[in-house]
Design an enzyme around this catalytic site. Structure first.
Site, PDB file in Angstrom:
ATOM      1  N   HIS A   1       0.299  -1.025   5.096  1.00  0.00           N
ATOM      2  CA  HIS A   1      -0.598  -0.171   4.321  1.00  0.00           C
ATOM      3  C   HIS A   1      -0.824   1.160   5.006  1.00  0.00           C
ATOM      4  O   HIS A   1      -1.815   1.841   4.779  1.00  0.00           O
ATOM      5  CB  HIS A   1      -1.926  -0.871   4.056  1.00  0.00           C
ATOM      6  CG  HIS A   1      -1.744  -2.313   3.711  1.00  0.00           C
ATOM      7  ND1 HIS A   1      -1.826  -3.304   4.648  1.00  0.00           N
ATOM      8  CD2 HIS A   1      -1.411  -2.917   2.566  1.00  0.00           C
ATOM      9  CE1 HIS A   1      -1.552  -4.464   4.092  1.00  0.00           C
ATOM     10  NE2 HIS A   1      -1.296  -4.267   2.831  1.00  0.00           N
TER      11      HIS A   1
HETATM   12  S1  FES Z   1      -1.947  -1.261   7.603  1.00  0.00           S
HETATM   13 FE1  FES Z   1      -2.390  -3.113   6.570  1.00  0.00          FE
HETATM   14  S2  FES Z   1      -1.587  -4.536   7.936  1.00  0.00           S
HETATM   15 FE2  FES Z   1      -1.250  -2.711   8.990  1.00  0.00          FE
END
Ligand code: FES
Ligand code: HEM
Lengths: 182, 444
Positions: free
Chosen positions: A147
């Site tokens: 993410h």
């Molecule tokens: S940014 Fe969501 S798990 Fe690393």
């Protein structure tokens, strides 16, 4: 309640709601405690088992890690990053010690004294647990593909949804090129 | 629906059984003679399609479980063994894997049908809630099933979803970690996790079957809603379930099997991810991880928020909205046929949800609408996937929390027919159905 003294004097089942109530409450309490005591083993069995907990420490030779590279080893089922930082990477991390950060920490607090070149962190993104990729992202530290969390060369969270810096495992240097993790 | 039974035992044996276990009476009253609105369209066939999907998953699943090994060292290879060596194993696995997608496709159509025709409104709130419970159980089942082949996507899907609970550390420190450790049975997703997921993946479909039983029970008390959204007033409004809807449902099921079979035989991996052909590696995450398509809208909502706890809570509340809907919608008119304004909002709601699904499959920083190029890096800048997810998520929630409560109070509606059998109004007509049918004897 005024009746209770009188009722207790003539205890018959029909006339005495209080004694009946008491039996109900007592029986339900015992059953409740029993149910909870029975449920607990069935819940707790899912927690880590003895052999999983017994996974203690590991020793690692770090002499083969070139400057600017990292090694990933597995400890308690999780990746641990052992990063041999370049002077430029250390300088960049120290320079940002007082930058505005989500989880403020100095670079010195994340390494062992005299061993600034070695950064040893648990390679698990503090957002939702993916393994961040080495050397990518705006700060040259790590970039998490899941993410988009960005960590700097000290493993501190700088951008993206992760709330905390990459965690530090318990470790010590047992020789000039030997570490013990855990 | 009057609860009274139309069953008449025909043979001496049936009479004998009927006074001991009236199971044939139950079958007759629920699946044969059940009075059903005569105007149900094809959107109503998805209930039957869903029942078949569940049966398909259970039958293929039990067969797979005969060959599958739930152990982190063996799982991946046991799936390859199913694919290469087990007689017809490839087909059975592809039916199971694509069957999950078809199941979700059907459930989304089924839910959208309910949203459009107001099937969640009184007196069907419990029916709706049970449906939402089935949907939750389906998501849990499919999630755990996807972990079983123990490929890279399986592994990191399990990591990300179980880690959602670690967000609770921000509310009470330690609680989130305690929950994830408990779920994993260790300090990371590992063999213990895989083994318990298999146990639960086997169990949950049977729990779904149980809740489906309650769902049908709760359906048969008020009876079916229908495209007009006016309750059945008399026998003239209904036809017996058999043969009218047994045949219609059977036809729909056969049509549904066409794309299903197309996926299984011609594009079995179209809905999967190449990375799941790589065995799980706890030390390296694939460059682009995405969940199965049916979770993408929720995934987009999770990523739309820069804060971990808030993102997780928002994602869960996206599902909670469905549960709350019967009490959020203030309109007494069920079918959106008579709510022209609501129809527009509904159309945009479907588009927003599809749009969120699209966003969920893209990288968060991908540019949707470029405004130009960055002076330094030369990369395109503009309206990104995260920004688009925020706009669409805002609409998703506004639909439930603003549109549904307010629209019912202010909208201009069309006249609603008095009964199913009088869909065309003679004059102006009552905005709401009156108590008695205008002409109960009249045939539609
Ligand atoms: S940014 Fe969501 S798990 Fe690393
Ligand atoms: C609600 C019903 C069900 C759904 C939605 C579902 C979904 C799934 C999914 C998505 C997979 C991963 C497929 C893949 O990519 O390989 C899977 C695998 C599996 N499922 Fe199910 N399943 C259901 C019922 C069952 C049942 C009742 C069983 C019986 C034990 C079962 C046994 C298995 C097994 C053994 C696997 C691993 C083999 C494989 O990956 O193909 N499933 N399931």
């Amino acid at each position: 309640m005024a009746e209770s003294a009188k009722a207790n004097a003539h205890p018959t089942a029909d006339e005495d709601p209080n004694r009946r109530d008491f039996i109900h409450i007592a029986a339900l309490s015992v059953a409740g405690v029993g149910a909870a005591a029975t449920a607990w083993p069935f819940i707790d069995q899912m927690n880590p088992s003895g052999d999983t907990l017994a996974l203690a420490s590991i020793e690692q030779d770090i002499s083969k890690i070139a400057v600017g590279q990292q090694m990933v080893i597995k400890w308690r089922g999780k990746p641990v990053f052992i990063r041999h930082r370049t002077p430029a990477e250390i300088a960049a991390a120290v320079k940002d010690d007082h930058a505005d950060m989500r989880d403020p920490a100095s670079d010195a607090s994340r390494t062992k004294p005299g061993q600034q070149q070695w950064l040893i962190v648990i390679g698990v993104c503090t957002h939702l647990g993916c393994v961040p990729n080495f050397g990518t992202g705006d700060y040259g530290g790590w970039f998490c593909p899941c993410h988009g969390s960005v960590y700097d060369t000290s493993g501190r969270i700088r951008k993206g949804p992760a709330p905390l810096n990459l965690q530090l495992p318990d470790y010590q240097f047992t020789g000039p090129t030997q570490v013990k993790i855990g | 629906m009057s609860g009274h039974s139309t069953y008449e035992p025909k043979t001496a044996f049936e009479r004998w059984l009927d006074t001991r276990l009236p199971i044939l009476r139950l079958a007759n009253d629920t699946a044969l003679d059940f009075p059903t609105p005569k105007n149900l369209n094809y959107w109503w066939t998805f209930g039957g399609i869903l029942a078949i999907c569940l049966v398909v998953q259970i039958v293929t699943g039990i067969v797979l479980a005969m060959h599958y090994v739930a152990n982190s060292a063996l799982a991946f290879n046991s799936v390859e063994h199913i694919m290469r060596d087990v007689n017809h194993g490839w087909m059975i696995r592809y039916i199971h894997a694509n069957g999950a997608s078809m199941f979700f496709l059907a459930v989304y159509v089924h839910i959208a049908r309910g949203l459009y025709y107001g099937s969640y409104k009184a007196p069907r709130e419990v029916l709706w809630l049970l449906g939402c419970v089935i949907y939750l159980l389906m998501m849990a089942t499919a999630f755990m099933g996807y972990v079983l082949p123990w490929g890279q996507m399986s592994y990191y899907g399990a990591v990300v979803i179980t880690n959602l609970f670690s967000a609770f550390d921000k509310i009470i420190p330690g609680v989130g970690t305690a929950i994830t450790t408990w779920l994993w049975g260790g300090f990371a997703v590992d063999n213990a996790t895989l083994n318990r997921f298999f146990s639960l993946h086997y169990l949950l479909p049977f729990m779904i079957a149980g809740v489906v039983g309650l769902h049908i029970w709760a359906l048969h008390v008020p009876g079916n809603n229908n495209p007009v959204g006016v309750e059945v007033k008399s026998k003239a409004d209904t036809v017996p379930f058999h043969p009218y809807y047994t045949v219609k449902d059977a036809f729909a099921i056969l049509v549904f099997f066409i794309p299903f079979a197309w996926f299984v035989f011609f594009a079995p991996e179209a809905l999967g991810h190449a990375d799941n052909q790589v065995p799980a590696n706890p030390l390296a995450t694939p460059i682009h991880i995405v969940p199965e398509w049916y979770f993408l809208p929720f995934y987009a909502i999770l990523r739309a928020v820069p804060d971990k706890l808030f993102g997780v809570l928002l994602m869960f509340s996206a599902i909670a909205m469905l549960f709350a809907l019967p009490w959020l919608d203030t309109s007494k008119i069920k079918s959106m046929r008579y709510r022209p304004t609501a129809r527009w909002f509904f159309g945009f709601f479907i588009l927003a949800t599809l749009g969120l699904g699209w966003c969920g499959g893209k990288l968060p920083d991908d540019v949707v609408i470029p405004f130009g190029r960055d002076a330094v890096s030369g990369e395109a800048v503009g309206f990104t996937v995260v920004m688009m997810s925020r706009v669409l998520a805002a609409y998703y929630f506004a639909y439930f929390l603003l549109v549904m409560p307010l629209l019912g109070l202010f909208e201009k509606t069309l006249p609603v027919p008095d009964s199913i059998s009088t869909p065309v109004l003679t004059k102006g007509g009552a905005a709401m159905p009156s108590g008695a049918a205008a002409a109960p004897e009249k045939k539609g």
